[in-house]
Enzyme design. Sequence first.
Site, short mmCIF file in Angstrom:
data_model
loop_
_atom_site.label_atom_id
_atom_site.label_comp_id
_atom_site.label_asym_id
_atom_site.label_seq_id
_atom_site.Cartn_x
_atom_site.Cartn_y
_atom_site.Cartn_z
N SER A 1 -40.70 61.67 -19.03
CA SER A 1 -39.48 62.24 -19.52
C SER A 1 -39.35 63.58 -19.07
CB SER A 1 -39.24 62.40 -21.25
OG SER A 1 -38.07 63.13 -21.57
N GLY B 1 -33.97 64.45 -17.60
CA GLY B 1 -34.36 64.71 -16.37
C GLY B 1 -34.86 63.10 -15.57
N THR B 2 -35.18 62.22 -16.46
CA THR B 2 -35.65 61.03 -15.61
C THR B 2 -34.39 60.50 -15.22
OG1 THR B 2 -35.89 60.03 -17.80
CG2 THR B 2 -37.66 60.60 -16.85
#
Length: 343
Positions: free
Chosen positions: A91, A259-260
């Site tokens: 993550s 973010g991912t």
Amino acid sequence: MPIGRTFNVVGAHCAGEVCDVVVGGVLDVPGKTMYEKMRHLWTKADGLRNLLMNEPRGSSAMCVNLVLPPTNPEANAGFVIMEHEEYPPMSGANTIATATVLLETGMVPMQEPITNLTLDAPAGLVKVTAECESGKCKFVEFQNVPAFVFGLDIEVSVSGFDQPIKVDVAWGGMIYTLVDASSVGLDINSANGRQLVDIGERIKKAVQEQTDFVHPENPGIRGVTVLEFTGSLKDEGSYKSALNTVVVSPSRLDRSPCGTSTCARLAVLHKRGLLRENEPLHHIGIVGTKFIGHVRGTTKVGEYDAVIPSVKGSAWITAFKQVILHPTDPFPEGFRIGDKWNV
């Protein structure tokens, strides 16, 4: 008087998403790799996640990170990410928050103006560069595991829609399905939050039922678990920008730009020829905060062409607290009520 179990927690948020970090109370978890430790928690010790994240101690809009000794000698620290319905292998927001907490509390020594560190995540080693000034991590940039596209323009049949909906499926540390919000008649804004969640959960369920993607290097990572609504890509001259929001179970929106999902979108945009190597993508989330993503290079993951993504953002410490479980507490794993938890 006995206190019972206690956990030392540093409250933090990354770009608006609550990403608390457990820094004390758990010595270690069985497993030779961080992925094995994550699986142990998920299958044999899930009570810890429930205790920390369910009511009355937690809430429906939060994540928790458990700092552990690294399993790889190259890493400064290890961590396992907890969400309400799963343990993600990676993550971005939680990486940024965990790195910020480790440095600002002195668990990992801070060097100004730049600190380089490596975190041992279940998805693999994550390289982190922190820009530091006066004891504060102003920005944290991480180089993620390689991101790649499983498929573009996959048609899925979704309840409530007369025509199939086209989705992309990509790995960015989790397996995402990406949907153009305008293709289902939605704008990405807070006022449409409930519709985004409801339609997103329906699309995700349909993709899960109609596809079965498996990570080529880890067969334990299987199937889409999260959905990203994408906004139109804009050319701002020196960079590209776009809105996005991610539907996280149980039925909520990620408060950060995620973010991912940024990494998954970098892979999709690069695959479509819409983003060059080292061209910045300003990825804007539902509350207006921003992550800056780059494709830093290319590689292969199994048979898939992949990109090496980086994401940059900021996090802030919000609290220092002790979470306590008294032996007589009637809710050792907490509870969920349908008004907030979609149960």
